[in-house]
Design a protein around this motif. Structure first.
Motif, PDB file in Angstrom:
ATOM      1  N   LEU A 164       7.387  27.510 -52.005  1.00  0.00           N
ATOM      2  CA  LEU A 164       8.218  27.188 -53.169  1.00  0.00           C
ATOM      3  C   LEU A 164       9.485  28.036 -53.197  1.00  0.00           C
ATOM      4  O   LEU A 164      10.548  27.559 -53.593  1.00  0.00           O
ATOM      5  CB  LEU A 164       7.406  27.393 -54.455  1.00  0.00           C
ATOM      6  CG  LEU A 164       6.353  26.317 -54.732  1.00  0.00           C
ATOM      7  CD1 LEU A 164       5.339  26.807 -55.762  1.00  0.00           C
ATOM      8  CD2 LEU A 164       7.022  25.035 -55.214  1.00  0.00           C
ATOM      9  N   ILE A 165       9.380  29.284 -52.787  1.00  0.00           N
ATOM     10  CA  ILE A 165      10.558  30.149 -52.748  1.00  0.00           C
ATOM     11  C   ILE A 165      11.535  29.673 -51.678  1.00  0.00           C
ATOM     12  O   ILE A 165      12.756  29.704 -51.860  1.00  0.00           O
ATOM     13  CB  ILE A 165      10.136  31.608 -52.501  1.00  0.00           C
ATOM     14  CG1 ILE A 165       9.453  32.166 -53.754  1.00  0.00           C
ATOM     15  CG2 ILE A 165      11.342  32.473 -52.130  1.00  0.00           C
ATOM     16  CD1 ILE A 165       8.861  33.541 -53.571  1.00  0.00           C
ATOM     17  N   ASP A 166      11.001  29.200 -50.550  1.00  0.00           N
ATOM     18  CA  ASP A 166      11.854  28.756 -49.442  1.00  0.00           C
ATOM     19  C   ASP A 166      12.503  27.402 -49.711  1.00  0.00           C
ATOM     20  O   ASP A 166      13.582  27.119 -49.176  1.00  0.00           O
ATOM     21  CB  ASP A 166      11.023  28.668 -48.153  1.00  0.00           C
ATOM     22  CG  ASP A 166      10.559  30.043 -47.664  1.00  0.00           C
ATOM     23  OD1 ASP A 166      11.151  31.047 -48.090  1.00  0.00           O
ATOM     24  OD2 ASP A 166       9.597  30.094 -46.864  1.00  0.00           O
ATOM     25  N   LEU A 167      11.859  26.553 -50.528  1.00  0.00           N
ATOM     26  CA  LEU A 167      12.394  25.217 -50.793  1.00  0.00           C
ATOM     27  C   LEU A 167      13.486  25.259 -51.857  1.00  0.00           C
ATOM     28  O   LEU A 167      13.458  26.112 -52.747  1.00  0.00           O
ATOM     29  CB  LEU A 167      11.276  24.288 -51.273  1.00  0.00           C
ATOM     30  CG  LEU A 167      10.269  23.808 -50.228  1.00  0.00           C
ATOM     31  CD1 LEU A 167       9.103  23.094 -50.929  1.00  0.00           C
ATOM     32  CD2 LEU A 167      10.941  22.866 -49.233  1.00  0.00           C
ATOM     33  N   PRO A 181       1.892  31.135 -65.815  1.00  0.00           N
ATOM     34  CA  PRO A 181       1.250  32.309 -66.425  1.00  0.00           C
ATOM     35  C   PRO A 181       1.463  33.543 -65.555  1.00  0.00           C
ATOM     36  O   PRO A 181       1.489  33.443 -64.325  1.00  0.00           O
ATOM     37  CB  PRO A 181      -0.231  31.914 -66.473  1.00  0.00           C
ATOM     38  CG  PRO A 181      -0.251  30.418 -66.359  1.00  0.00           C
ATOM     39  CD  PRO A 181       0.930  30.050 -65.521  1.00  0.00           C
ATOM     40  N   CYS A 182       1.626  34.686 -66.184  1.00  0.00           N
ATOM     41  CA  CYS A 182       1.913  35.910 -65.434  1.00  0.00           C
ATOM     42  C   CYS A 182       0.769  36.305 -64.512  1.00  0.00           C
ATOM     43  O   CYS A 182       0.974  37.074 -63.561  1.00  0.00           O
ATOM     44  CB  CYS A 182       2.251  37.051 -66.392  1.00  0.00           C
ATOM     45  SG  CYS A 182       0.921  37.471 -67.541  1.00  0.00           S
ATOM     46  N   CYS A 183      -0.440  35.784 -64.766  1.00  0.00           N
ATOM     47  CA  CYS A 183      -1.582  36.136 -63.931  1.00  0.00           C
ATOM     48  C   CYS A 183      -1.564  35.412 -62.590  1.00  0.00           C
ATOM     49  O   CYS A 183      -2.309  35.768 -61.675  1.00  0.00           O
ATOM     50  CB  CYS A 183      -2.898  35.838 -64.654  1.00  0.00           C
ATOM     51  SG  CYS A 183      -3.125  34.083 -65.068  1.00  0.00           S
ATOM     52  N   ILE A 184      -0.693  34.416 -62.431  1.00  0.00           N
ATOM     53  CA  ILE A 184      -0.623  33.662 -61.185  1.00  0.00           C
ATOM     54  C   ILE A 184       0.011  34.523 -60.100  1.00  0.00           C
ATOM     55  O   ILE A 184       1.025  35.181 -60.323  1.00  0.00           O
ATOM     56  CB  ILE A 184       0.209  32.376 -61.366  1.00  0.00           C
ATOM     57  CG1 ILE A 184      -0.461  31.448 -62.384  1.00  0.00           C
ATOM     58  CG2 ILE A 184       0.413  31.652 -60.054  1.00  0.00           C
ATOM     59  CD1 ILE A 184      -1.706  30.785 -61.889  1.00  0.00           C
ATOM     60  N   SER A 185      -0.564  34.479 -58.901  1.00  0.00           N
ATOM     61  CA  SER A 185       0.014  35.199 -57.777  1.00  0.00           C
ATOM     62  C   SER A 185       1.427  34.697 -57.498  1.00  0.00           C
ATOM     63  O   SER A 185       1.677  33.503 -57.480  1.00  0.00           O
ATOM     64  CB  SER A 185      -0.860  35.004 -56.534  1.00  0.00           C
ATOM     65  OG  SER A 185      -0.267  35.582 -55.399  1.00  0.00           O
ATOM     66  N   MET A 186       2.364  35.624 -57.307  1.00  0.00           N
ATOM     67  CA  MET A 186       3.765  35.343 -57.007  1.00  0.00           C
ATOM     68  C   MET A 186       4.520  34.725 -58.183  1.00  0.00           C
ATOM     69  O   MET A 186       5.637  34.229 -58.020  1.00  0.00           O
ATOM     70  CB  MET A 186       3.906  34.444 -55.767  1.00  0.00           C
ATOM     71  CG  MET A 186       3.370  35.094 -54.493  1.00  0.00           C
ATOM     72  SD  MET A 186       3.741  34.183 -53.000  1.00  0.00           S
ATOM     73  CE  MET A 186       5.496  34.485 -52.832  1.00  0.00           C
ATOM     74  N   ALA A 189       8.007  36.368 -58.645  1.00  0.00           N
ATOM     75  CA  ALA A 189       8.993  35.984 -57.638  1.00  0.00           C
ATOM     76  C   ALA A 189       9.483  34.559 -57.871  1.00  0.00           C
ATOM     77  O   ALA A 189      10.676  34.258 -57.713  1.00  0.00           O
ATOM     78  CB  ALA A 189       8.391  36.110 -56.241  1.00  0.00           C
ATOM     79  N   LEU A 190       8.586  33.668 -58.269  1.00  0.00           N
ATOM     80  CA  LEU A 190       8.963  32.285 -58.528  1.00  0.00           C
ATOM     81  C   LEU A 190       9.817  32.169 -59.787  1.00  0.00           C
ATOM     82  O   LEU A 190      10.760  31.375 -59.840  1.00  0.00           O
ATOM     83  CB  LEU A 190       7.711  31.418 -58.659  1.00  0.00           C
ATOM     84  CG  LEU A 190       6.947  31.183 -57.349  1.00  0.00           C
ATOM     85  CD1 LEU A 190       5.600  30.522 -57.619  1.00  0.00           C
ATOM     86  CD2 LEU A 190       7.765  30.322 -56.389  1.00  0.00           C
ATOM     87  N   GLU A 192      11.819  34.496 -60.864  1.00  0.00           N
ATOM     88  CA  GLU A 192      13.129  35.037 -60.472  1.00  0.00           C
ATOM     89  C   GLU A 192      13.941  33.977 -59.721  1.00  0.00           C
ATOM     90  O   GLU A 192      15.150  33.818 -59.954  1.00  0.00           O
ATOM     91  CB  GLU A 192      12.934  36.270 -59.591  1.00  0.00           C
ATOM     92  CG  GLU A 192      14.232  36.946 -59.195  1.00  0.00           C
ATOM     93  CD  GLU A 192      14.003  38.193 -58.364  1.00  0.00           C
ATOM     94  OE1 GLU A 192      14.989  38.689 -57.769  1.00  0.00           O
ATOM     95  OE2 GLU A 192      12.859  38.674 -58.302  1.00  0.00           O
ATOM     96  N   ALA A 193      13.287  33.235 -58.832  1.00  0.00           N
ATOM     97  CA  ALA A 193      13.971  32.168 -58.100  1.00  0.00           C
ATOM     98  C   ALA A 193      14.438  31.068 -59.047  1.00  0.00           C
ATOM     99  O   ALA A 193      15.534  30.514 -58.882  1.00  0.00           O
ATOM    100  CB  ALA A 193      13.040  31.597 -57.031  1.00  0.00           C
ATOM    101  N   ALA A 194      13.620  30.740 -60.054  1.00  0.00           N
ATOM    102  CA  ALA A 194      13.990  29.715 -61.024  1.00  0.00           C
ATOM    103  C   ALA A 194      15.177  30.162 -61.876  1.00  0.00           C
ATOM    104  O   ALA A 194      16.092  29.375 -62.150  1.00  0.00           O
ATOM    105  CB  ALA A 194      12.795  29.380 -61.913  1.00  0.00           C
ATOM    106  N   GLN A 195      15.167  31.417 -62.303  1.00  0.00           N
ATOM    107  CA  GLN A 195      16.295  31.938 -63.075  1.00  0.00           C
ATOM    108  C   GLN A 195      17.582  31.905 -62.253  1.00  0.00           C
ATOM    109  O   GLN A 195      18.660  31.587 -62.778  1.00  0.00           O
ATOM    110  CB  GLN A 195      15.995  33.359 -63.538  1.00  0.00           C
ATOM    111  CG  GLN A 195      14.903  33.442 -64.598  1.00  0.00           C
ATOM    112  CD  GLN A 195      14.620  34.868 -65.029  1.00  0.00           C
ATOM    113  OE1 GLN A 195      15.464  35.520 -65.623  1.00  0.00           O
ATOM    114  NE2 GLN A 195      13.433  35.352 -64.718  1.00  0.00           N
ATOM    115  N   LYS A 196      17.460  32.209 -60.969  1.00  0.00           N
ATOM    116  CA  LYS A 196      18.631  32.154 -60.088  1.00  0.00           C
ATOM    117  C   LYS A 196      19.165  30.734 -59.986  1.00  0.00           C
ATOM    118  O   LYS A 196      20.381  30.515 -59.966  1.00  0.00           O
ATOM    119  CB  LYS A 196      18.249  32.681 -58.704  1.00  0.00           C
ATOM    120  CG  LYS A 196      19.421  32.747 -57.727  1.00  0.00           C
ATOM    121  CD  LYS A 196      18.983  33.328 -56.391  1.00  0.00           C
ATOM    122  CE  LYS A 196      20.166  33.376 -55.420  1.00  0.00           C
ATOM    123  NZ  LYS A 196      19.772  33.910 -54.099  1.00  0.00           N
TER     124      LYS A 196
END
Length: 291
Positions: A164-167, A181-186, A189-190, A192-196
């Protein structure tokens, strides 16, 4: 050396739903409604309850139905599975097959999923046998990420997150990433990518155009748009009108909407208005000095 979250060839595709290489029958009950669907608050709550339960007495076992209790069953699927393969990849199935519940001693185990989770769950089962993910569509990868979190398949969660980060992001995937949810792994990072995505997308440079789209964007996305350096605010009145409607829509509680408006949104709009006025003043001074 393979990078974290990279695909690995598990080499067990031949055994998937193959009775010869299976010791269990997995009964999949597909229930109506979104229920504990990927991304829902109910899903996060059930994961939290399950993990809190895991910290207690193991004799209490694990809820093998996992989700969507009390809703109509639309269909039932049965597939042949290897308890060893599933347990090796999934902490959920390890506990399901080994904690002394009836599923651990019987040849059939049952899980219940929402109809909205069906495609993602089948992809997840395939991943546990193959170590590979074929989907490249961001929304399906997000569904698989949520299913992998629910069934505690850590390797799949990492791979989905990296994909998802690479796409390239789109509106739907960015909104869903911000709502993870904050409990989800990564999740961090995801998000942050969405905000960008919202901070750099040319589509949201002029504010508040595309208001129907903007109304679907959660708080972090709206803040990313409002705080971008190149934002062009159409007018103070239009901007104020939009942020008030957005806050009232997302936060029906009047106290909460007032807090969001007074603490974050209106001050941000005012700053951009002040910057616009300052820019106009500088341009006027330049014109005068040229005369």
């Amino acid at each position: 050396m393979a990078s974290t979250g990279a695909e690995v060839d598990a080499g067990f595709e031949f055994a998937f739903d193959n009775e010869i290489f299976s010791d269990k029958v997995l009964r999949i009950e597909v229930a109506a409604g979104s229920g504990d669907a990927p991304g829902s608050d109910a899903g996060a709550a059930s994961r939290k309850r399950r993990r809190e339960g895991d910290e207690g007495d193991d004799e209490e076992g694990i809820d093998s139905s996992c989700t969507v209790m009390g809703t109509p069953i639309l269909q039932v699927k049965t597939i042949h599975v290897s308890s060893v393969i599933l347990a090796a990849k999934s902490s959920f199935f390890l506990k399901l097959f080994s904690n002394g519940m009836k599923e651990s001693g019987q040849t059939q185990a049952t899980v219940r999923i929402a109809d909205s989770e069906e495609n993602a769950f089948m992809e997840l089962l395939g991943f546990m046998y193959s170590g590979k993910l074929t989907p490249t569509e961001p929304t399906l990868l997000l569904d698989i990420l949520m299913a992998a979190d629910k069934f505690e398949v850590v390797s799949c969660m990492k791979l989905c997150g990296q994909r998802l980060i690479d796409l390239p992001m789109n509106l739907e995937s960015a909104v869903r990433c911000l709502d993870l949810p904050c409990c989800i792994s990564m999740a961090a990072a995801l998000q942050e990518a969405a905000q960008k995505f919202f901070a750099e997308s040319e589509r949201y440079k002029k504010f508040p155009e595309f208001q129907d789209e903007l109304m679907r964007i959660p708080f972090l996305g709206i803040m990313a748009i409002l705080t971008r350096n190149d934002l062009e605010v159409a007018s103070e009145v239009a901007a104020y009108d939009f942020v008030i409607r957005w806050a009232c829509s997302w936060y029906p509680n009047s106290e909460e909407s007032r807090r969001i408006l007074s603490s974050f949104l209106i001050p941000t709009v005012s700053i951009h208005k002040a910057n616009t006025l300052l820019s106009d003043f500088i341009q006027s001074m330049k014109s005068i000095l040229k005369q």
